[in-house]
Write an enzyme that holds these catalytic residues in place. Sequence first.
Site, PDB file in Angstrom:
ATOM      1  N   ASP A  32       0.821  -1.224   0.000  1.00 49.96           N
ATOM      2  CA  ASP A  32       0.000   0.000   0.000  1.00 49.96           C
ATOM      3  C   ASP A  32       0.851   1.269   0.000  1.00 49.96           C
ATOM      4  OD1 ASP A  32       1.080  -0.002   2.500  1.00 49.96           O
ATOM      5  OD2 ASP A  32      -0.818   0.069   3.604  1.00 49.96           O
ATOM      6  N   GLY A  33       2.175   1.125  -0.035  1.00 50.80           N
ATOM      7  CA  GLY A  33       3.050   2.298  -0.130  1.00 50.80           C
ATOM      8  C   GLY A  33       3.685   2.725   1.180  1.00 50.80           C
ATOM      9  N   GLU A  34       3.256   2.134   2.295  1.00 53.16           N
ATOM     10  CA  GLU A  34       3.859   2.503   3.584  1.00 53.16           C
ATOM     11  C   GLU A  34       5.297   1.999   3.663  1.00 53.16           C
ATOM     12  OE1 GLU A  34       1.724   0.984   6.926  1.00 53.16           O
ATOM     13  OE2 GLU A  34       0.081   2.426   6.726  1.00 53.16           O
ATOM     14  N   LYS A 187      12.920  35.401 -16.299  1.00 52.59           N
ATOM     15  CA  LYS A 187      11.938  34.315 -16.455  1.00 52.59           C
ATOM     16  C   LYS A 187      10.646  34.686 -15.737  1.00 52.59           C
ATOM     17  CE  LYS A 187      11.977  30.107 -14.129  1.00 52.59           C
ATOM     18  NZ  LYS A 187      12.635  28.862 -13.751  1.00 52.59           N
ATOM     19  N   ASP A 214      21.718  26.006 -13.386  1.00 46.28           N
ATOM     20  CA  ASP A 214      20.508  26.096 -12.564  1.00 46.28           C
ATOM     21  C   ASP A 214      20.674  25.207 -11.330  1.00 46.28           C
ATOM     22  OD1 ASP A 214      18.021  27.024 -11.891  1.00 46.28           O
ATOM     23  OD2 ASP A 214      17.032  26.357 -13.726  1.00 46.28           O
ATOM     24  N   SER A 218      13.780  20.068 -13.218  1.00 48.53           N
ATOM     25  CA  SER A 218      12.657  19.193 -12.903  1.00 48.53           C
ATOM     26  C   SER A 218      12.009  18.730 -14.218  1.00 48.53           C
ATOM     27  CB  SER A 218      11.678  19.943 -11.998  1.00 48.53           C
ATOM     28  OG  SER A 218      10.590  19.120 -11.678  1.00 48.53           O
TER      29      SER A 218
HETATM   30  C1  R5P Z   1      13.201  27.741 -10.264  1.00 44.46           C
HETATM   31  O1  R5P Z   1      13.233  28.905  -9.892  1.00 44.46           O
HETATM   32  C2  R5P Z   1      14.379  26.819 -10.194  1.00 44.46           C
HETATM   33  O2  R5P Z   1      15.565  27.499  -9.975  1.00 44.46           O
HETATM   34  C3  R5P Z   1      14.491  25.976 -11.465  1.00 44.46           C
HETATM   35  O3  R5P Z   1      14.782  26.826 -12.555  1.00 44.46           O
HETATM   36  C4  R5P Z   1      13.194  25.248 -11.744  1.00 44.46           C
HETATM   37  O4  R5P Z   1      12.745  24.616 -10.585  1.00 44.46           O
HETATM   38  C5  R5P Z   1      13.369  24.231 -12.841  1.00 44.46           C
HETATM   39  O5  R5P Z   1      12.155  23.584 -13.028  1.00 44.46           O
HETATM   40  P1  R5P Z   1      11.754  23.045 -14.455  1.00 44.46           P
HETATM   41  O6  R5P Z   1      12.864  22.171 -14.935  1.00 44.46           O
HETATM   42  O7  R5P Z   1      10.471  22.290 -14.232  1.00 44.46           O
HETATM   43  O8  R5P Z   1      11.532  24.237 -15.349  1.00 44.46           O
END
Ligand code: R5P
Length: 295
Positions: A32-34, A187, A214, A218
């Site tokens: 169940d993920g625990e 940005k 960076d 993500s």
């Molecule tokens: C945001 O301010 C962070 O410094 C990264 O630029 C950001 O978290 C990268 O996320 P993603 O790859 O989803 O654009």
Amino acid sequence: MVPGPASKELGESLAKGLKIPIVDVEPKVFPDGESKLRITRDVSNKALILVQSTYPPVDRHLMQLLFLAHRLSEEGGQVHALIPYLAYARQDKEFLKGEVVSLAVVSRLLKSVGVKRMVTVDIHSSHGLGFFSFPAYSVSAIPLIADYFRREFRLKEPIAVSPDLGGSTRVEAFAKVLGSKHMALKKFRDKFTGEVRLEEEGLDVRGKDVLIIDDIISTGGSVQKAAQLLRKAGASKILVGCTHPILVDDALKKMREAGVDECVGTNTIPSPISKIDVTPTLVSYFKSIIKGENR
Ligand code: R5P
């Protein structure tokens, strides 16, 4: 050294560097993920480094960290939590009214399970350290990343670029080690949809090798947008360096298709691009703590 299930390899490497013994953890995850965890040695009244990174599955790794810290503290251990990638560090402000400032909650949870010190690598913003009511520190992997690029590439007129203004200090530190110029793009992220838009006029990158730096990659969306802009402005080579390669879904493919030639990260998170080992920086940090230097 107590390597948690998310950071076994890094924990072992740190133990070797610090010449300290390892306390093994037996992890189990139920259908169940625990999670259920067992510490295999007596740790009473010892100073311990518990290392557990909180990359995806974020909440599982965070809960495992809390469970282990709690058990070790109960045994009388003095727990130093090394969290190479600190999840929720980006949620350090109420961007929209009513939002939970999740990092504040994480810091309280860590304190409540007895953590005496928190150490991470390249926290998203130093502002986040202010939420901790006990010693909290962020070591930087940026010099290691800059060194990697200097060693591995013959760079032509390199320029280091941060995809956002929040990364200005980071890219400046990187450029200092590399001996290159640096700049930060503007940005904008839609607070509701999360969509990223970059604005920049008069980019002077024609024929130059650009290094996008960076803290976190993500979804790869920020780097994708930056790479498209820099290619359009005539950049020659585009190389990317980050501390925490989360790499959700097809992030790598997305960045490659946007014109990124090479993308490298550190081993705060295991991934196919985690080529830079943060062990030396962390070993030197903990050696200074062991010597009693107050950091
Ligand atoms: C945001 O301010 C962070 O410094 C990264 O630029 C950001 O978290 C990268 O996320 P993603 O790859 O989803 O654009």
